[in-house]
Design an enzyme around this catalytic site. Structure first.
Site, PDB file in Angstrom:
ATOM      1  N   THR A   1       3.057  -9.325   5.477  1.00 50.81           N
ATOM      2  CA  THR A   1       2.759  -9.336   6.905  1.00 50.81           C
ATOM      3  C   THR A   1       3.945  -9.858   7.716  1.00 50.81           C
ATOM      4  O   THR A   1       4.875 -10.465   7.185  1.00 50.81           O
ATOM      5  CB  THR A   1       1.542 -10.232   7.214  1.00 50.81           C
TER       6      THR A   1
ATOM      7  N   GLN B   1      14.348   1.736  38.401  1.00 51.85           N
ATOM      8  CA  GLN B   1      14.950   0.645  37.633  1.00 51.85           C
ATOM      9  C   GLN B   1      14.081   0.186  36.462  1.00 51.85           C
ATOM     10  O   GLN B   1      14.595  -0.055  35.370  1.00 51.85           O
ATOM     11  CB  GLN B   1      15.245  -0.540  38.551  1.00 51.85           C
TER      12      GLN B   1
ATOM     13  N   GLU C   1       2.943  -4.509   2.797  1.00 48.31           N
ATOM     14  CA  GLU C   1       4.191  -4.908   2.118  1.00 48.31           C
ATOM     15  C   GLU C   1       4.698  -6.264   2.625  1.00 48.31           C
ATOM     16  O   GLU C   1       5.896  -6.504   2.728  1.00 48.31           O
ATOM     17  CB  GLU C   1       5.297  -3.849   2.301  1.00 48.31           C
TER      18      GLU C   1
ATOM     19  N   GLY D   1       9.478  -7.302  -7.202  1.00 46.43           N
ATOM     20  CA  GLY D   1      10.657  -6.433  -7.273  1.00 46.43           C
ATOM     21  C   GLY D   1      10.363  -5.060  -6.696  1.00 46.43           C
ATOM     22  O   GLY D   1      11.201  -4.472  -5.997  1.00 46.43           O
TER      23      GLY D   1
ATOM     24  N   TRP E   1      -6.923  -1.166  -0.318  1.00 49.56           N
ATOM     25  CA  TRP E   1      -5.851  -0.744   0.588  1.00 49.56           C
ATOM     26  C   TRP E   1      -4.727  -0.052  -0.204  1.00 49.56           C
ATOM     27  O   TRP E   1      -3.548  -0.354  -0.031  1.00 49.56           O
ATOM     28  CB  TRP E   1      -5.296  -1.914   1.401  1.00 49.56           C
ATOM     29  N   ILE E   2      -5.118   0.887  -1.055  1.00 42.31           N
ATOM     30  CA  ILE E   2      -4.160   1.526  -1.956  1.00 42.31           C
ATOM     31  C   ILE E   2      -3.824   2.933  -1.455  1.00 42.31           C
ATOM     32  O   ILE E   2      -4.653   3.851  -1.536  1.00 42.31           O
ATOM     33  CB  ILE E   2      -4.713   1.604  -3.396  1.00 42.31           C
TER      34      ILE E   2
ATOM     35  N   LEU F   1       8.041  -4.456  -4.415  1.00 39.74           N
ATOM     36  CA  LEU F   1       7.858  -4.621  -2.979  1.00 39.74           C
ATOM     37  C   LEU F   1       9.190  -4.732  -2.247  1.00 39.74           C
ATOM     38  O   LEU F   1       9.329  -4.269  -1.113  1.00 39.74           O
ATOM     39  CB  LEU F   1       6.992  -5.851  -2.696  1.00 39.74           C
ATOM     40  N   ASN F   2      10.187  -5.333  -2.889  1.00 41.10           N
ATOM     41  CA  ASN F   2      11.511  -5.394  -2.260  1.00 41.10           C
ATOM     42  C   ASN F   2      12.063  -4.004  -2.019  1.00 41.10           C
ATOM     43  O   ASN F   2      12.643  -3.723  -0.959  1.00 41.10           O
ATOM     44  CB  ASN F   2      12.480  -6.195  -3.133  1.00 41.10           C
TER      45      ASN F   2
ATOM     46  N   SER G   1       4.709   6.674   3.866  1.00 41.88           N
ATOM     47  CA  SER G   1       3.979   5.819   2.932  1.00 41.88           C
ATOM     48  C   SER G   1       3.747   6.523   1.601  1.00 41.88           C
ATOM     49  O   SER G   1       3.917   5.930   0.535  1.00 41.88           O
ATOM     50  CB  SER G   1       2.625   5.403   3.528  1.00 41.88           C
TER      51      SER G   1
END
Length: 394
Positions: A375, A289, A373, A247, A171-172, A249-250, A98
């Protein structure tokens, strides 16, 4: 200190699809993780601390902006190289990956893609070397999956040279120690713009988030802007609207789709080894098994994910990968990894919850990765919209 006995598993001979340079880059990252991360990561998680000494090591193995051109301090590598580095880092810990993901895809990528030449020269070389660390401010307390609803905004300061920024992000990753923040906020016209906020600017604070059960070896916090005076020259000139942050986030989601394979591989490798050593009813549990079923399904899903990301990497190198294709890989691979972590925990029995094995740590980390990034469900709707043409959001 914990020993790292990890061995990679390549059931479909995927290495034959990689260049010698790719394999060298992967091995360099893998060796660094084994030496510098694995011995201390369990302790770091127990203490909820991010070992700052990792920053220089990450820079040395090229984990910060690997695909950024060398003229700006990057390594000038391709997208598969970036993916392989993320895989090895997340094999060590999702929090570690991260930290590198944010620096690369959410800080260096937007500065390189949307920034002015002056901004690129000012920030990118220092970010690549680890002399400067960054974070990314998009998510707000009341606006996560709907970033367009953000209320963080800036207005003209009245001097022609500055804007006044107000709002908050949460949430950074990296925020508690970041030197700069790439922040997305609305201008007076209501358009989303990106700007670089530097630590030390009056009214800018980064309170740390405590009490996490996940990503404990990663620093997480908030970004609070109370009438922060930001120079206009810090605003990205080449982007306006949600296209900018999406962009970024992609790029980050692409890195995640590779990274979580590393976590899955670590869980599988540990479970396989344990199944051969743990004796019950007079024989190794790997001879039963039900255990074999778990292991066979694990390596099958890992192999499928490896093929998915390799092909995505080829498309990314050719500038043909679509946001929907990236969403599919992120969603599939994180779900694959968290399922494998849970199954691996069962193979380890009670030992699976202890820090002697990496399983529970990976499982808890992946509970964050499956949400950030985009959900799990949001990515499902992105694929749904892509195949049907109907927008099911809202």
């Amino acid at each position: 200190m914990a020993s790292d006995n990890f061995q990679a598993h390549d059931y479909y001979l995927m290495d034959e699809l990689l260049s010698d340079e790719h394999k060298l880059i992967r091995e360099t990252a893998r060796a660094w993780v084994k030496k510098e991360v694995s011995p201390i990561v369990e302790d770091a998680c127990q203490k909820a601390e991010f070992p700052k000494q990792w920053i220089k090591g990450l820079a040395e193995i090229g984990a910060f902006g690997p695909y950024i051109p060398t003229e700006y301090g990057g390594a000038g590598l391709d997208q598969i190289s970036y993916g392989l580095i993320m895989q090895e880092l997340e094999r060590g810990d999702s929090g570690l990956r991260s930290t590198a993901s944010v620096q690369s895809s959410l800080v260096m990528f937007p500065i390189y893609t949307y920034g002015s030449e002056e901004q690129k020269k000012k920030y990118l070389p220092k970010l690549a070397s680890g002399d400067m660390m960054g974070c990314f401010g998009l998510t707000e307390p009341d606006h996560g999956s709907n970033p367009n609803g953000m209320i963080t905004n800036f207005k003209d300061a009245g001097d022609g040279k500055h804007v006044i920024l107000n709002g908050a992000k949460m949430w950074i990753s990296n925020s508690p120690f970041a030197d700069i923040a790439v922040v997305w906020a609305k201008d007076e016209a209501g358009d989303i713009r990106g700007l670089v906020v530097e630590r030390g600017m009056k009214g800018f604070t980064t309170p740390e988030t405590h009490g996490k059960w996940s990503l404990r070896a990663s620093a997480t916090g908030e970004l609070v802007f109370d009438n922060v005076k930001v120079p206009r020259e810090n605003i990205f000139p080449n982007i306006k609207g949600l296209k900018g942050p999406l962009g970024c986030l992609n790029s980050a989601r692409y890195g995640i789709s590779w990274g979580v394979i590393g976590a899955a591989m670590d869980c599988y490798d540990s479970a396989l080894r344990y199944s051969k050593e743990r004796i019950q009813f007079g024989k190794p549990i790997g001879a039963f098994q039900l255990t074999q079923k778990k292991l066979a399904e694990m390596i099958t899903e890992i192999t499928k994910a490896q093929l998915l990301t390799w092909r995505l990497g080829v498309l990314k190198n050719e500038h043909r990968a679509t946001p929907a294709q990236i969403s599919m890989a992120k969603r599939n691979n994180v779900h694959m990894a968290i399922t494998i972590a849970r199954e691996a925990r069962q193979i380890h029995g009670g030992m699976g919850i202890t820090g002697e094995y990496p399983i529970m740590r990976h499982m808890m980390n992946l509970e964050s990765v499956i949400t950030y990034e985009g959900t799990h469900d949001i990515h499902l709707l992105i694929t749904g919209m892509d195949v049907t043409g109907f927008n099911a959001f809202g």
